[in-house]
Structure formats: C-alpha cells, structure tokens
Write a protein that holds these residues in place. Sequence first.
Motif, mmCIF file in Angstrom:
data_model
loop_
_atom_site.group_PDB
_atom_site.id
_atom_site.type_symbol
_atom_site.label_atom_id
_atom_site.label_comp_id
_atom_site.label_asym_id
_atom_site.label_seq_id
_atom_site.Cartn_x
_atom_site.Cartn_y
_atom_site.Cartn_z
ATOM 1 N N ASN A 85 0.824 -1.220 0.000
ATOM 2 C CA ASN A 85 0.000 0.000 0.000
ATOM 3 C C ASN A 85 0.857 1.269 0.000
ATOM 4 O O ASN A 85 0.606 2.198 0.761
ATOM 5 N N GLU A 86 1.836 1.287 -0.873
ATOM 6 C CA GLU A 86 2.691 2.473 -0.948
ATOM 7 C C GLU A 86 2.104 3.468 -1.954
ATOM 8 O O GLU A 86 1.736 3.082 -3.073
ATOM 9 N N PRO A 87 1.977 4.745 -1.572
ATOM 10 C CA PRO A 87 1.369 5.740 -2.473
ATOM 11 C C PRO A 87 2.269 6.017 -3.681
ATOM 12 O O PRO A 87 3.481 6.161 -3.538
ATOM 13 N N ARG A 88 1.648 6.088 -4.842
ATOM 14 C CA ARG A 88 2.365 6.396 -6.067
ATOM 15 C C ARG A 88 1.561 7.431 -6.844
ATOM 16 O O ARG A 88 0.354 7.290 -7.057
ATOM 17 N N ALA A 89 2.250 8.458 -7.313
ATOM 18 C CA ALA A 89 1.634 9.489 -8.143
ATOM 19 C C ALA A 89 1.770 9.102 -9.612
ATOM 20 O O ALA A 89 2.697 8.367 -9.984
ATOM 21 N N PRO A 90 0.874 9.573 -10.465
ATOM 22 C CA PRO A 90 1.023 9.290 -11.891
ATOM 23 C C PRO A 90 2.328 9.875 -12.422
ATOM 24 O O PRO A 90 2.758 10.950 -12.012
ATOM 25 N N SER A 91 2.964 9.141 -13.298
ATOM 26 C CA SER A 91 4.255 9.564 -13.812
ATOM 27 C C SER A 91 4.433 9.079 -15.237
ATOM 28 O O SER A 91 3.956 7.992 -15.605
ATOM 29 N N SER A 92 5.129 9.883 -16.029
ATOM 30 C CA SER A 92 5.428 9.473 -17.398
ATOM 31 C C SER A 92 6.557 8.454 -17.447
ATOM 32 O O SER A 92 6.740 7.760 -18.443
ATOM 33 N N GLU A 93 7.326 8.351 -16.355
ATOM 34 C CA GLU A 93 8.403 7.374 -16.254
ATOM 35 C C GLU A 93 7.941 6.204 -15.390
ATOM 36 O O GLU A 93 7.252 6.396 -14.382
ATOM 37 N N PRO A 94 8.289 4.982 -15.757
ATOM 38 C CA PRO A 94 7.862 3.837 -14.950
ATOM 39 C C PRO A 94 8.574 3.810 -13.601
ATOM 40 O O PRO A 94 9.713 4.270 -13.474
#
Length: 401
Positions: free
Chosen positions: A74-83
Amino acid sequence: MKRIITLLFTLTALLFLSSCTARPLLGEVTLSADELRPTGAGETVTIAYAIGRPAQVTIALVDDQGTRYTLRRNEPRAPSSEPYALRFDGTAPTDDPILLRRMLPGGDYTVVIEAVGEDGARQTAERSLTIIGQDAPLPLIDNLVIFPDTISPNADAIDDVAEITYQLPTTATVDIVVTAPDGATFPFVTAAEEAPALQKHVWNGRTVDGTLLPDGVYTLIIRAQDRFGNLVEQRRTITIEGGGQPEAMITYSYMAPQSVMLGEVITVTVRVRNTGTVPIRTYGPPSGYEYDTDQVFSSIEDGAYVARSGGFWRVGVDWDANSGGAAKRYPYRWALSPRPPEQWRIPFEEDLLMPGEEAEIVGRIRIRQPETKMGFYVGLIQDGVGFFQDRTGRTIINVGF
C-alpha cells in the motif's frame, strides 16, 4: 475577454482530467529477466510498472504453494510518465522479530502488482519469475551476552564498560546502534565485516565522538546481514547508572621548613577537592606517611601501594632532578582521604573522595639526597591514566650538610 480566458481555462482543465481518466490505473508491467540466480554478488531483477492515476501499490511474490511474500504494501504512487522500478534481490521482509529479511527459497513464483485508485478501482498484473537459490546458513547472532548489563562509566575501574559477545555462523556485515530512552540513536559499530567466529565489542557508555551518554536504560540493537541479503537482528537493554567524568583539583600546597640539614624531614600539606560529579577512588599510603628520598611508593610496605590501573587517584610529590632521569615520576604518593585508614570505605584498602569533598593530606619526606638545592612540586595522579595537575606548588628546599 475575461469570459474567454475563463472558458479556455475550464476547457484545459477538462481536457487534463479527461486525459488522466483515460490513462490506465496500472500501465505496462515488465521484468528485466524471468530468472534470478542469487550468488551474493548483488544480482537483481528489476520490476518496472507504470502508474496512470494516483494509487496505492502492493507488490508481492507468490510461490507454487500459495505462500505470499510481500515486498511493498500500500505504498502511495503518483502518476508519472516514467515507470517506477523495484530492484528485487531475491529477499523479502518477514514478520519474525529476529529474522527481519530472508532469501526466498528456489522455485517458481508469480510476481503480483496491484494498484488501488483513490476511487477504489483496482487493477492487477502478474508476471512469472524463477529463483534459482542455494542453501546458505543464516547470519544468526548466537549466544549474545552483554556483561555487565548495568555500567557506571565514571573511570573508577568498576563496571566502567560492558563486553558484548556473540558468535556468527557465517561471514556477515554487522551494525550496532544504541537507542536512548527518548528514541535517539547513536552508531557504535558501522558496516563491520565479521568472520564466522566468536566476536567481542566493548562499550564504555559513550558515543563515537567521546560524549558520555546520561544515565538511563538504553537498547543495544545488533544487525547482521550476509552477502545474500539475509538480515538478522537482536536487541538487549543496557543501563547506565552513576556515569560521569571524575574531576579533582589541588587547591592548596605548602612545604616546610624550606631550609633543612641532610637527614631532616620536610612536611608537605596539600588540599585536594573533588570538583566533579562522581566519587573518586583512592588508596594509600595514608596521610601522615613518611618517605625517605631514596624510596618510591611501589617499594614500601612490601609493594602494597604499587600503581593500580585506571580507577585510583593519589596526590604525589616529585623534584626536578628526579623527573629528568628516573623511570618513576612522583615517587612519593598519598591517598586523597582526610580519614585514618581504619575509617576508609574498605578499611586499610581504599576510600572515596565524594563530589564536593575536600581532603587535607599531610606527607613527610626525609631528605637523604646529597643536593644543596632541591626544587620540589606536587601533582595529582590517576594511576595508569596520567597526571591531571602536574608540577604545581613548586618550592625550593635548601639542604645543608
């Protein structure tokens, strides 16, 4: 004009939201290899994944028996153009309080990546991975003993240090930290490579920069990690009690008479105050003892007063010509106690000069040295450590024949 700008801004925001909504929650998932063969040389497989909308990500491995090993939860991740990328080294955290991280056994696994969006939407991807493992002993910290587990680091040579002993079954990198009651941590041993053997460290209640920690109950945390990434931790408590830095000062000295005939006696009167916060240990000969100039403290009373390492303080007298060529400095020494030896803390053995206490010591020296003029001085000695007040109270004694 304002309406046009507002309309353009609104349209831009709608287009942005529309594009975000259109992007998948969990994008492409790839593994840099479908096989991992750990040898302890730092091999990894990179797990890469794309996030299109704000999400909480969980990554786990599941073996063919259904056992699940969670790498990220459950680690937060923001949208990103890089994987995003996770370099997997073949180990996973555990719920064991001692074995914190372990190398997974060889076998076939399914890598599961799960993303949960802010709206509750859920998307999962799976990839196959084979681990070709090898058996290796865990870097267990066996037979860990801290002795004593209560120390009083005050330089009195009684429980000033703790010995930390244990055994490793395999070569490991060891870190030891001390955690204070308020949670502050102090490194003690950092990234030390230790062999599969009996190990020993000595802790004196101080940080690596020499600062003495205050009294309290501390936690000693020892971690050992082998080359495969297996990580073992042991914890023990250790108490600091009565710690402090001993300090003392000669406040007064006087020698008389200052003109004597050869064979006569001079009397030395010295006052010493304990200016520190901890008691100071001391031992004889007691105040009033008389020396000849051809004697030294270690030769009297059948060697009863030879130097004892570390914890004992005495006041001493020396003279210029002696210090220049003799092996022993301050050959005439007396206990820092105003009391007769039968009233010492341990009668006739040792006494304590308490914080704030001042002792007046009287010593006598019979002059048998064939010198016409002798420059005497006094000093404060901690046996086996050094001279904390040196060459003070200098007095010239004239000697007649």
